[in-house]
Design an enzyme around this catalytic site. Structure first.
Site: not given
Ligand code: ARG
Length: 474
Positions: A157, A278, A284, A291
């Site tokens: 979980h 970024s 970043k 992804e």
């Protein structure tokens, strides 16, 4: 605009609107090598059946070979008004050789031709994909060996559950990919049958030697029903299903990498070359590659649903609907061949932040089950032990300490019992070592599992080396 192959019956050329709908050359030209191989095998059957002479076959064969070389070199000029790869090749042959080339299409149809081409294409693609999955498995096994004793938080979980070793976690993915390879090999074995000779749908009237064409193209056997041979695309559906499961697995790993890398978890770092910055936020470092691995699953599932929908409810035998099998097929192959090397790179280079991993592995009283198990070994029923350790966790929460920080006195108070092993039982290493069994997370088991996985992978990569085939579930 070039004359279509059916200009005898339909005097008027196709309307431009229909042509735009109909054309498949921009994507099905990828099948030219298979289509030419298919024609060369067909020519042998035509010679054996007395439809072409030996000399004619040789002439056609040489011209087909020359065409293939032009296509390889990118100098062939494809004609979209000729609709598809098959018509382009046949028309080019006729333009070069004249009448003799008009014999090539005897006893066959684009229907058995395209089914044969896509089977050949997919068979080779599966081999390439399998090689990439094997490579990924090898990376995971190697990393699992290196990380056999690396403590890592185990979640259920997405909440702290029990500590695991990172090597064990990686081998979970290796096990999933092993089954994926089994599915891909199953699919390859089932698709390896030859539709040639089925003609448009009912067979051919020339007594073409179907065993000959089948074995020339390396198929295990000719397909046994001519309608089935031209109508079904279940081999592509099966591949898209197996590919979808591969993508499910890779997307889960991609997602974990994203989570592990976020500062809130802080469990891993990736080298700069596998991340992006970024355009606005100078600080970043983003896991875009992971992804994209995660996101590419969408198009593969989409391909499966597309083709299921295309095939559903079609009357036998061939329908033009079937042309819509190619883009989902090609896109899925391309996607897998893009995503698998990316995943190899991620798996090979991610670096575990060991201190943080220990911190998170211990967080949330992750060794509470170990203490309950210890009480059970001392004779207490599990439910009772569960209850008492639950009380101990509450005591920790009240005191703001971890299980490891409790004193003997605290233990005795909450559990009603204490012994000198308890302090060790609740440590991370105590917890890991306790799971020293087949399939367990103990470092020694991870080494043993990696050894086994390595042998299995070697057998799968070299099936000839052992008489016994690898069981599908590994
Ligand atoms: N381009 C077609 C396809 O991919 C080839 C077969 C065409 N057959 C036909 N009867 N129109 O399915």
């Amino acid at each position: 605009m070039a004359e279509p192959l059916w200009s005898g019956r339909l005097g008027q050329g196709m309307s431009e609107t229909l042509q735009r709908l109909s054309v498949s050359v921009p994507y099905d030209q990828r099948l030219y090598r298979e289509d030419i191989a298919c024609s060369r095998a067909h020519l042998q059957a035509l010679e054996r059946a007395g439809v072409v002479t030996h000399q004619e076959r040789e002439q056609l064969d040489a011209a087909l070979d020359a065409l293939r070389q032009e296509m390889d070199a990118g100098t062939f000029s494809w004609d979209e008004s000729l609709e598809d790869v098959h018509s382009n090749i046949e028309r080019a042959l006729i333009a070069r050789l004249g009448d003799v080339a008009k014999k090539l299409h005897t006893g066959r149809s684009r229907n058995d031709q395209v089914a044969t081409d896509t089977r050949l294409f997919l068979r080779a693609a599966i081999d390439e994909i399998l090689a990439q999955v094997y490579r990924l498995r090898a990376v995971l096994i190697q990393r699992a060996r290196e990380e056999a004793a690396t403590v890592f938080p185990g979640f259920t979980h997405l909440q702290s559950a029990q500590p695991v070793t990172f090597g064990h976690h990686l081998l979970a993915y290796e096990a999933m990919l092993t089954r994926d390879c089994g599915r891909l090999r199953d699919c390859r074995a089932r698709l390896n049958q030859c539709p040639l000779g089925a003609g448009a749908l009912a067979g051919n009237t020339y007594g073409l030697d179907r065993q000959l064409t089948s074995s020339l193209l390396g198929f295990a056997s000719p397909m046994e029903n001519s309608l089935d041979a031209v109508a079904d695309r279940d081999y592509i559906l099966e591949f898209l299903s197996a590919a979808s499961v591969v993508m499910v697995h890779l997307s889960r790993l991609g997602e974990e990498v994203v989570l592990w890398m976020t500062p809130a978890f802080g469990l891993i770092t990736l080298p700069d070359e596998l991340t992006t910055g970024s355009s606005i936020m100078p600080q970043k470092k983003n896991p875009d590659m992971a992804e994209l691995v995660r996101a590419k699953s969408g198009r593969v599932f989409g391909a499966l649903v597309t083709l299921l929908t295309v095939m559903k409810g079609q009357p036998l035998a061939y329908n033009r609907d079937n042309q819509e099998d190619k883009e989902p097929l090609f896109d899925t192959i391309d996607t897998l061949l893009l995503v698998l090397p990316a995943t190899q790179a991620i798996a090979a280079s991610l670096c575990v932040n060991r201190e943080r991993a220990i911190e998170l592995a211990a967080a949330g009283f992750a060794t509470a089950t170990d203490l309950a198990d210890h009480l059970v070994r001392g004779g207490m029923p599990f439910r009772e032990a569960h209850e008492r350790v639950g009380g101990l966790v509450r005591a920790c929460l009240d005191k703001g300490c971890t299980l490891e920080q409790l004193t003997c006195h605290d233990m005795e108070q909450a559990l009603g019992i204490v012994d000198d092993q308890m302090a060790h039982v609740v440590t991370l290493s105590g917890s890991l070592q306790a799971r020293d069994h087949l399939g367990g997370t103990a470092p020694s088991q991870v080494h043993a599992a990696a050894e086994k996985a390595e042998l299995r992978l070697q057998r799968e990569r070299n099936p000839g080396a052992t008489a016994q085939d690898t069981p599908p579930c590994g």
